[in-house]
Scaffold this motif. Sequence first.
Motif, mmCIF file in Angstrom:
data_model
loop_
_atom_site.group_PDB
_atom_site.id
_atom_site.type_symbol
_atom_site.label_atom_id
_atom_site.label_comp_id
_atom_site.label_asym_id
_atom_site.label_seq_id
_atom_site.Cartn_x
_atom_site.Cartn_y
_atom_site.Cartn_z
ATOM 1 N N UNK A 1 0.833 -1.205 0.000
ATOM 2 C CA UNK A 1 0.000 0.000 0.000
ATOM 3 C C UNK A 1 0.868 1.256 0.000
ATOM 4 N N UNK A 2 1.944 1.246 0.796
ATOM 5 C CA UNK A 2 2.876 2.385 0.834
ATOM 6 C C UNK A 2 3.530 2.559 -0.532
ATOM 7 N N UNK A 3 3.958 1.444 -1.124
ATOM 8 C CA UNK A 3 4.610 1.469 -2.435
ATOM 9 C C UNK A 3 3.671 2.030 -3.502
ATOM 10 N N UNK A 4 2.449 1.531 -3.546
ATOM 11 C CA UNK A 4 1.476 2.004 -4.544
ATOM 12 C C UNK A 4 1.160 3.480 -4.350
ATOM 13 N N UNK A 5 1.012 3.905 -3.102
ATOM 14 C CA UNK A 5 0.735 5.311 -2.809
ATOM 15 C C UNK A 5 1.897 6.198 -3.244
ATOM 16 N N UNK A 6 3.121 5.746 -2.993
ATOM 17 C CA UNK A 6 4.321 6.494 -3.380
ATOM 18 C C UNK A 6 4.348 6.702 -4.894
ATOM 19 N N UNK A 7 4.085 5.648 -5.650
ATOM 20 C CA UNK A 7 4.113 5.768 -7.116
ATOM 21 C C UNK A 7 2.916 6.560 -7.634
ATOM 22 N N UNK A 8 1.761 6.416 -7.011
ATOM 23 C CA UNK A 8 0.576 7.172 -7.431
ATOM 24 C C UNK A 8 0.819 8.683 -7.294
ATOM 25 N N UNK A 9 1.473 9.068 -6.208
ATOM 26 C CA UNK A 9 1.719 10.489 -5.944
ATOM 27 C C UNK A 9 2.919 11.052 -6.707
ATOM 28 N N UNK A 10 3.867 10.200 -7.105
ATOM 29 C CA UNK A 10 5.128 10.713 -7.636
ATOM 30 C C UNK A 10 5.433 10.355 -9.082
ATOM 31 N N UNK A 11 4.840 9.303 -9.628
ATOM 32 C CA UNK A 11 5.121 8.902 -11.007
ATOM 33 C C UNK A 11 4.213 9.700 -11.948
#
Length: 125
Positions: A95-105
């Motif tokens: 969940x942290x990984x997906x959130x990080x990419x959703x916000x930054x990629x």
Amino acid sequence: MSLLHVQSTPACLEMHVTFSALTNDMCEEAKIPPDATLIFEIELYAVTKGPRSVETFKQIDADNDRRLSKTEVSHYLEREFEKDEKPRDKSYQNAVLEDFFKKNDHDGNGFISPTEYNVYQHDEL
């Protein structure tokens, strides 16, 4: 007596405040009126570089290709979660990984570039 507990993870910052008052050798929950001003004395133990430093980008970028893959970020999160010794299941890390990419990629290519990582942008603060 008051207790301030702050727990920080790469994904969020949680604060738990517990107040108790001692009266007649009994501990009762203190009532805090609406619009009250609370003042805390906090002792600073350490200052460390935040998750958006250039050094951290280089740490995460294991293959030195100047972009962060999901695998690299996932390995970094595993190491960081091991350091705090709190048991976390794989779904939390995902969940942290997906959130990080959703916000930054921003360009949606599956990688985080140095520009997208932007060490000066701290939306989590």
